[in-house]
Write a protein that holds these residues in place. Structure first.
Motif, PDB file in Angstrom:
ATOM      1  N   GLY A  29       0.788  -1.223   0.000  1.00 47.53           N
ATOM      2  CA  GLY A  29       0.000   0.000   0.000  1.00 47.53           C
ATOM      3  C   GLY A  29       0.823   1.278   0.000  1.00 47.53           C
ATOM      4  N   GLU A  30       2.130   1.183   0.195  1.00 47.12           N
ATOM      5  CA  GLU A  30       2.974   2.375   0.176  1.00 47.12           C
ATOM      6  C   GLU A  30       3.465   2.644  -1.241  1.00 47.12           C
ATOM      7  N   SER A 141      11.809   7.944   0.574  1.00 41.30           N
ATOM      8  CA  SER A 141      10.716   8.929   0.594  1.00 41.30           C
ATOM      9  C   SER A 141       9.413   8.241   0.219  1.00 41.30           C
ATOM     10  N   ILE A 142       8.500   8.209   1.146  1.00 38.41           N
ATOM     11  CA  ILE A 142       7.223   7.540   0.921  1.00 38.41           C
ATOM     12  C   ILE A 142       6.155   8.609   0.684  1.00 38.41           C
ATOM     13  N   LYS A 174      -0.324  14.141 -10.083  1.00 36.27           N
ATOM     14  CA  LYS A 174       0.533  12.997  -9.769  1.00 36.27           C
ATOM     15  C   LYS A 174       0.395  11.943 -10.851  1.00 36.27           C
ATOM     16  N   GLU A 175       1.531  11.317 -11.145  1.00 36.25           N
ATOM     17  CA  GLU A 175       1.592  10.210 -12.074  1.00 36.25           C
ATOM     18  C   GLU A 175       2.059   8.998 -11.298  1.00 36.25           C
ATOM     19  N   GLU A 176       1.355   7.902 -11.444  1.00 36.75           N
ATOM     20  CA  GLU A 176       1.745   6.685 -10.737  1.00 36.75           C
ATOM     21  C   GLU A 176       2.173   5.649 -11.756  1.00 36.75           C
ATOM     22  N   LYS A 177       3.372   5.100 -11.520  1.00 32.85           N
ATOM     23  CA  LYS A 177       3.880   4.062 -12.410  1.00 32.85           C
ATOM     24  C   LYS A 177       4.695   3.070 -11.572  1.00 32.85           C
ATOM     25  N   ARG A 179       4.283   1.697  -8.568  1.00 29.59           N
ATOM     26  CA  ARG A 179       4.434   2.131  -7.160  1.00 29.59           C
ATOM     27  C   ARG A 179       5.357   3.318  -7.002  1.00 29.59           C
ATOM     28  N   LYS A 180       5.652   4.021  -8.098  1.00 30.23           N
ATOM     29  CA  LYS A 180       6.434   5.252  -8.035  1.00 30.23           C
ATOM     30  C   LYS A 180       5.493   6.400  -8.361  1.00 30.23           C
TER      31      LYS A 180
END
Length: 182
Positions: A29-30, A141-142, A174-177, A179-180
Motif C-alpha cells: 500500500g505504500e 521517501s514515501i 501525480k503520475e503513478e507508475k 508504485r512510483k
C-alpha cells in the motif's frame, strides 16, 4: 585486466547493489515519492515556495538510482536493536556494580555517574540514528497524500497572504507508475 573491463564490472556491481533500491523496501500500500517539481510560477518567489515543501524525494544518481536510500535500507536490515539493547543493559549493570562498590567503600561516585550517563546517551544515540550505513544514507521517501494536501494548502496560503495573489490556485498532479509517484 583492462581498465574498460574493470569499469564495466564495477558499473554492473553497483547496478546490482542498487537495482531495486526503492520499490522493494516498501510495505503493501505504500508508494515511493520518485520525483516532484514546481511549475507555473512566473511572478512569485519559487525559492520561498520550495522551502514550504517538506516532503522531498530521494536524491538519485543517473544510472545508479537512489544510492542513499539503498545504503539506508541495507543498514536498516543489518541493524540489530536486540543486540544493542543487550549490550546497553550489560554496560549499565557493570557500571552500576562499580558505583555500588565505590559507594560502599565511601569513595566519590560522581565520575562513574557521569560515565554511566555518557554510556546511556551513546547507546540511545545508536538506537535513534542507527549504524554507519543508516547515518550515511537517507530513508526512502514515501508518498503521503495527507502531507501533500497540507503542503498544497500552505503554498496556496503563502501565495494568497504573502505574495498578494488573491485568486491563487494550487493543484497537485501525480503520475503513478509501478508504485512510483512523480
Amino acid at each position: 585486466m583492462k581498465l574498460s573491463t574493470q569499469l564495466i564490472f564495477f558499473t554492473l556491481l553497483v547496478t546490482l547493489f542498487v537495482s531495486c533500491a526503492g520499490v522493494k523496501h516498501l510495505d503493501d500500500g505504500e508508494k515511493w515519492l520518485y520525483k516532484q517539481e514546481i511549475t507555473g510560477i512566473e511572478k512569485a518567489n519559487e525559492a520561498e515556495i520550495a522551502k514550504l515543501i517538506t516532503l522531498k524525494p530521494n536524491v538519485r544518481i543517473p544510472i545508479l538510482g537512489p544510492v542513499g536510500a539503498a545504503l539506508y535500507e541495507k543498514g536498516e536490515s543489518k541493524l540489530d536493536t536486540a543486540k544493542i539493547n543487550r549490550n546497553r543493559r550489560s554496560a549499565i549493570s557493570d557500571i552500576d556494580q562499580r558505583i555500588a562498590k565505590r559507594d560502599s567503600s565511601g569513595k566519590s561516585i560522581v565520575k562513574l555517574q557521569a560515565k554511566k550517563r555518557r554510556i546511556v546517551e551513546r547507546y540511545d544515540s545508536k538506537l535513534k540514528k542507527g549504524n554507519f550505513r543508516m547515518k550515511m544514507g537517507s530513508p526512502l521517501s514515501i508518498y503521503d497524500s495527507v502531507a501533500i494536501e497540507s503542503i498544497r494548502n500552505r503554498i496556496n496560503s503563502y501565495l494568497t497572504n504573502i505574495e498578494g495573489f488573491r485568486s491563487a490556485q494550487t493543484t497537485v498532479l501525480k503520475e503513478e507508475k509501478n508504485r512510483k509517484i512523480s
